[in-house]
Design a protein around this motif. Structure first.
Motif, short mmCIF file in Angstrom:
data_model
loop_
_atom_site.label_atom_id
_atom_site.label_comp_id
_atom_site.label_asym_id
_atom_site.label_seq_id
_atom_site.Cartn_x
_atom_site.Cartn_y
_atom_site.Cartn_z
N PRO A 54 32.74 39.25 -32.61
CA PRO A 54 33.49 39.49 -31.36
C PRO A 54 33.78 40.96 -31.12
O PRO A 54 33.70 41.44 -29.98
CB PRO A 54 34.79 38.69 -31.59
CG PRO A 54 34.38 37.58 -32.50
CD PRO A 54 33.38 38.20 -33.43
N LEU A 55 34.10 41.71 -32.20
CA LEU A 55 34.37 43.14 -32.04
C LEU A 55 33.12 43.89 -31.62
O LEU A 55 33.14 44.70 -30.69
CB LEU A 55 34.91 43.73 -33.34
CG LEU A 55 35.10 45.26 -33.37
CD1 LEU A 55 36.06 45.70 -32.28
CD2 LEU A 55 35.58 45.72 -34.75
N ALA A 58 32.33 43.19 -28.01
CA ALA A 58 33.23 43.89 -27.10
C ALA A 58 32.88 45.36 -27.01
O ALA A 58 32.85 45.95 -25.93
CB ALA A 58 34.68 43.71 -27.56
N LYS A 182 39.31 49.43 -31.75
CA LYS A 182 40.36 48.41 -31.68
C LYS A 182 40.34 47.77 -30.30
O LYS A 182 41.07 48.17 -29.39
CB LYS A 182 41.72 49.03 -31.96
CG LYS A 182 41.89 49.54 -33.38
CD LYS A 182 43.31 50.01 -33.63
CE LYS A 182 43.51 50.39 -35.08
NZ LYS A 182 44.91 50.79 -35.36
N LYS A 184 39.39 43.86 -28.10
CA LYS A 184 38.94 42.47 -28.11
C LYS A 184 38.78 41.99 -26.67
O LYS A 184 39.42 42.50 -25.76
CB LYS A 184 39.93 41.57 -28.85
CG LYS A 184 41.30 41.46 -28.19
CD LYS A 184 42.20 40.51 -28.99
CE LYS A 184 43.58 40.38 -28.35
NZ LYS A 184 44.45 39.45 -29.12
N GLU A 185 37.89 41.04 -26.51
CA GLU A 185 37.66 40.45 -25.20
C GLU A 185 38.67 39.33 -24.97
O GLU A 185 38.83 38.44 -25.81
CB GLU A 185 36.23 39.92 -25.10
CG GLU A 185 35.90 39.31 -23.74
CD GLU A 185 34.46 38.82 -23.65
OE1 GLU A 185 34.23 37.77 -23.01
OE2 GLU A 185 33.58 39.49 -24.22
N PHE A 199 39.24 43.22 -21.28
CA PHE A 199 39.29 43.72 -22.65
C PHE A 199 40.66 44.35 -22.89
O PHE A 199 41.28 44.89 -21.97
CB PHE A 199 38.21 44.78 -22.88
CG PHE A 199 36.80 44.29 -22.67
CD1 PHE A 199 36.09 43.73 -23.70
CD2 PHE A 199 36.20 44.41 -21.42
CE1 PHE A 199 34.78 43.28 -23.51
CE2 PHE A 199 34.90 43.98 -21.21
CZ PHE A 199 34.19 43.40 -22.26
#
Length: 288
Positions: A54-55, A58, A182, A184-185, A199
């Motif tokens: 996920p990171l 994003a 740092k 995230k979606e 985001f």
């Protein structure tokens, strides 16, 4: 002093558009042609994210957003900032193809507001900003703020402010989140009729100051960090909304602490033509 308060108002608009931070990563070249709002063929502000964490997904999406947004070189902007008991709104357009050129109407309300709620015109060039005071000062209609002079007058934040004035563009907050790692979606949301990907990321005051422009000295960075901490600032949360064409459509920045700061800006009409003509020197009063 009236001119000092107007300095804060005019500088606040640049902070609103560029963000509280001034990350020096400019992103890629993007679409240098500008003009059209179409980006890459990917949707949701992303690309091929199969197999990525996920990171990583994003970050990849925001890198594309940075390239596309920075490459368009101009856009219409409007937003609102709330700081303490004062609310400031602005609406206009900016071009960042050769330094920052911007024209906006600014309205302030609440305690300490100026202009009785009437819009004030502000112009920004790569060398200085100009504000129409709404009333003559020494027979002049405009006050001029030279960035070099401001850098000397504003303490530790002066060097950072000068860099923001000269190198501002909507993609700076995008670059900051990419550099921080740092982010995230959050999901898909509607932004004024545009389907966008949301985001978010939160950074400490120390991280914010460490990511400032490389043109700012270490001494000024340390002083700025201390200045922010003394004001009670602790963290900043940045929320970004990116359309399916990988263009930034909305940004919100919230500074947490004793003196909360909340700014939201919308971006549209990328590639719009922006014309900024400084007022005649004969009608301009220099702020010293």
């Amino acid at each position: 002093m009236r001119s000092t308060r107007m300095t804060a108002i005019a500088a606040g608009v640049v902070i609103m558009v560029a963000g509280l931070s001034a990350c020096n990563d400019k992103g890629g070249d993007g679409d240098k042609a500008g003009g059209s709002t179409g980006g890459s063929s990917s949707t949701g502000g992303g690309g091929d994210t199969a197999g990525k964490s996920p990171l990583d997904s994003a970050l990849a999406s925001l890198k594309q957003a940075s390239e596309q947004t920075n490459g368009k070189q101009s856009a219409k902007v409007d937003g609102t900032t709330k700081s303490g008991t004062t609310t400031q709104t602005m609406k206009g357009a900016m071009d960042w193809s050769k330094g920052m050129n911007m024209t906006v109407d600014i309205t302030t309300s609440g305690a300490g507001a100026m202009g009785s709620g009437k819009p004030m015109k502000a112009l920004y060039t790569p060398d200085a900003m100009y504000m129409n005071m709404g009333m003559p000062m020494q027979g002049k209609s405009w006050i001029k703020y030279d960035y070099d002079v401001m850098a000397k007058k504003m303490g530790p934040a002066g060097s950072v402010m000068k860099d923001m004035m000269q190198n501002n563009n909507p993609g700076r907050s995008v670059d900051l989140l990419v550099a921080s790692g740092k982010v995230k979606e959050v999901g898909k949301e509607d932004v004024r009729g545009v389907q966008a990907t949301h985001f978010t990321g939160t950074l400490s005051v120390s991280e914010l100051t460490r990511m400032q422009s490389k043109n700012v000295s270490e001494a000024d960075l340390k002083a700025l960090e201390q200045q922010l901490k003394q004001s009670g600032a602790t963290t900043e949360t940045i929320d970004l909304w990116v359309g399916s064409d990988n263009l930034l459509v909305k940004k919100r920045e919230q500074l947490q602490g004793k003196a909360p700061y909340d700014s939201t800006v919308f971006y549209s009409d990328y590639g719009t033509k922006v014309s900024v003509t400084p007022p005649s020197p004969s009608d301009t009063f220099d702020y010293k």
